[in-house]
Write a protein that holds these residues in place. Structure first.
Motif, short mmCIF file in Angstrom:
data_model
loop_
_atom_site.label_atom_id
_atom_site.label_comp_id
_atom_site.label_asym_id
_atom_site.label_seq_id
_atom_site.Cartn_x
_atom_site.Cartn_y
_atom_site.Cartn_z
N ASP A 194 5.48 -3.78 1.78
CA ASP A 194 6.19 -3.34 2.97
C ASP A 194 6.65 -4.61 3.68
OD1 ASP A 194 7.19 -2.34 5.29
OD2 ASP A 194 5.45 -1.12 5.82
N MET A 195 7.85 -5.05 3.33
CA MET A 195 8.33 -6.34 3.81
C MET A 195 8.68 -6.34 5.30
SD MET A 195 7.76 -8.06 1.19
CE MET A 195 8.40 -9.67 1.65
N ARG A 196 8.49 -5.18 5.95
CA ARG A 196 8.68 -5.14 7.40
C ARG A 196 7.47 -5.72 8.12
NH1 ARG A 196 9.53 1.20 7.79
NH2 ARG A 196 7.63 0.93 6.55
N THR A 197 6.34 -5.82 7.38
CA THR A 197 5.10 -6.30 8.01
C THR A 197 4.94 -7.80 7.81
OG1 THR A 197 3.75 -5.94 6.04
CG2 THR A 197 4.03 -4.05 7.51
N SER A 204 3.89 -13.08 0.43
CA SER A 204 5.03 -13.59 -0.34
C SER A 204 5.14 -15.10 -0.21
CB SER A 204 6.31 -12.91 0.16
OG SER A 204 7.42 -13.38 -0.56
N GLU A 205 4.96 -15.60 1.00
CA GLU A 205 5.04 -17.04 1.23
C GLU A 205 3.88 -17.78 0.55
OE1 GLU A 205 7.41 -19.03 2.53
OE2 GLU A 205 8.53 -17.16 2.43
N PHE A 206 2.69 -17.17 0.58
CA PHE A 206 1.51 -17.75 -0.06
C PHE A 206 1.77 -17.94 -1.56
CE2 PHE A 206 -2.39 -17.27 -2.54
CZ PHE A 206 -3.20 -18.23 -1.97
N VAL A 221 11.30 -7.16 -5.70
CA VAL A 221 10.05 -6.80 -5.00
C VAL A 221 9.96 -5.28 -5.01
CG1 VAL A 221 8.82 -6.82 -2.80
CG2 VAL A 221 10.08 -8.85 -3.54
N ILE A 222 8.83 -4.74 -5.44
CA ILE A 222 8.66 -3.29 -5.52
C ILE A 222 8.10 -2.78 -4.18
CG2 ILE A 222 7.63 -1.37 -6.76
CD1 ILE A 222 9.48 -3.12 -8.49
N PRO A 223 8.85 -1.96 -3.48
CA PRO A 223 8.38 -1.47 -2.17
C PRO A 223 7.28 -0.42 -2.32
CG PRO A 223 10.50 -0.48 -2.71
CD PRO A 223 10.21 -1.46 -3.80
N ILE A 224 6.50 -0.27 -1.29
CA ILE A 224 5.45 0.75 -1.28
C ILE A 224 6.07 2.10 -0.96
CG2 ILE A 224 4.86 0.40 1.18
CD1 ILE A 224 1.91 0.83 0.31
#
Length: 275
Positions: A194-197, A204-206, A221-224
């Motif tokens: 959930d790339m909104r969080t 992702s940055e890690f 990226v596979i969304p939830i």
């Protein structure tokens, strides 16, 4: 058919979307015109259930059956036990009996190559063989890595899941050093995101900071989505169950990424060989 590519989808952590990814990548590649075999290498049989065979205990031939024949040097019928899914992929199923294989493999001769021996018998009929590994780094998973040409690592968009990749990468590198020198990691796939969080963004940055330049990271990226989890109960891929959804679009894009990557590697290998 030649030049089959064998890919192990592997992560010792459960719940990262590994089985869902195996099923939808397989069907996605089939939709792109490839002949695909999926191998359920997990005693829980989730991939088998996911593709519409929930009553695994009544299957007469499973992966355990075939691996046992390899161990005891019995003749193998490569086509025995292969199930045909309506969406164009084949499946070697699994059930709880595969859990016995962990102990059996410990004392088997040439134990790390048991699954590879079987895969080599059947892969000539396919363009891709995808192995859904169990969430552990035991002997069955080691067998899957030895049987594979490469590895895809699905990682849930959570910090602890990403951090746990370290041990998996160490195991893959150990297999590469000691048993399978040409084994490679195709890439890391971020799943259930959930790339909104901020949480997903930090994960992702890690991954990019710690593995970029060492391990490829897929653009997709596979969304939830709840619908993706529901597919396992209906025996269909996300393309059939929730056509046109963001998850279906993401898996279709991921399938194209994997196919393009495979074609690049194939052309590179051919040009190297022809020199």
């Amino acid at each position: 058919m030649q030049d089959c590519k064998v890919i192990a989808l592997c992560n010792q952590k459960g719940g990262v979307g590994k089985t869902t990814t195996t099923a939808n990548l397989g069907v996605g590649l089939a939709m792109l015109g490839k002949k695909v075999l999926l191998i359920d290498a997990d005693p829980q049989g989730d991939l088998t259930t996911c593709l519409g065979w929930p009553d695994q205990e009544n299957l007469s031939v499973t992966l355990q059956t075939q691996m046992k024949k390899v161990i005891y040097d019995e003749p193998i019928d490569p086509n025995a036990g292969i199930l045909h899914h309506t969406e164009g992929v084949d499946l070697i199923p699994s059930n709880i009996e595969l859990s016995e294989m962990e102990m059996t493999l410990v004392t088997a001769m040439n134990r790390e190559h048991t699954l590879a021996t079987y895969v080599n018998e059947i892969k000539g009929n396919y363009d891709y063989v995808l192995i859904d590994c169990m969430p552990s780094l035991g002997m069955t998973t080691i067998n899957a890595l030895v049987a594979a040409d490469s590895v895809i690592i699905p990682v849930q968009a959570q910090y602890l899941s990403a951090k746990g990749m370290t041990q998996l990468v160490k195991t893959i590198n150990k297999v590469k050093r000691q048993i399978k020198p040409n084994l490679k990691i195709d890439g890391v796939l971020l799943t259930l995101a959930d790339m909104r969080t901020n949480f997903a963004k930090v994960t992702s940055e890690f991954i990019k900071q710690n593995y970029s330049g060492v391990i490829p990271i897929y653009d997709t990226v596979i969304p939830i989505a709840i619908k993706a989890a529901e597919t396992s109960a209906v025996g269909k891929s996300i393309y059939e169950y929730d056509k046109g959804s963001k998850v279906a679009e993401a898996y279709a894009q991921f399938s194209k990424e994997v196919l393009m990557d495979g074609e690049k590697q194939h052309h590179k290998a051919k040009s190297t060989f022809s020199r």
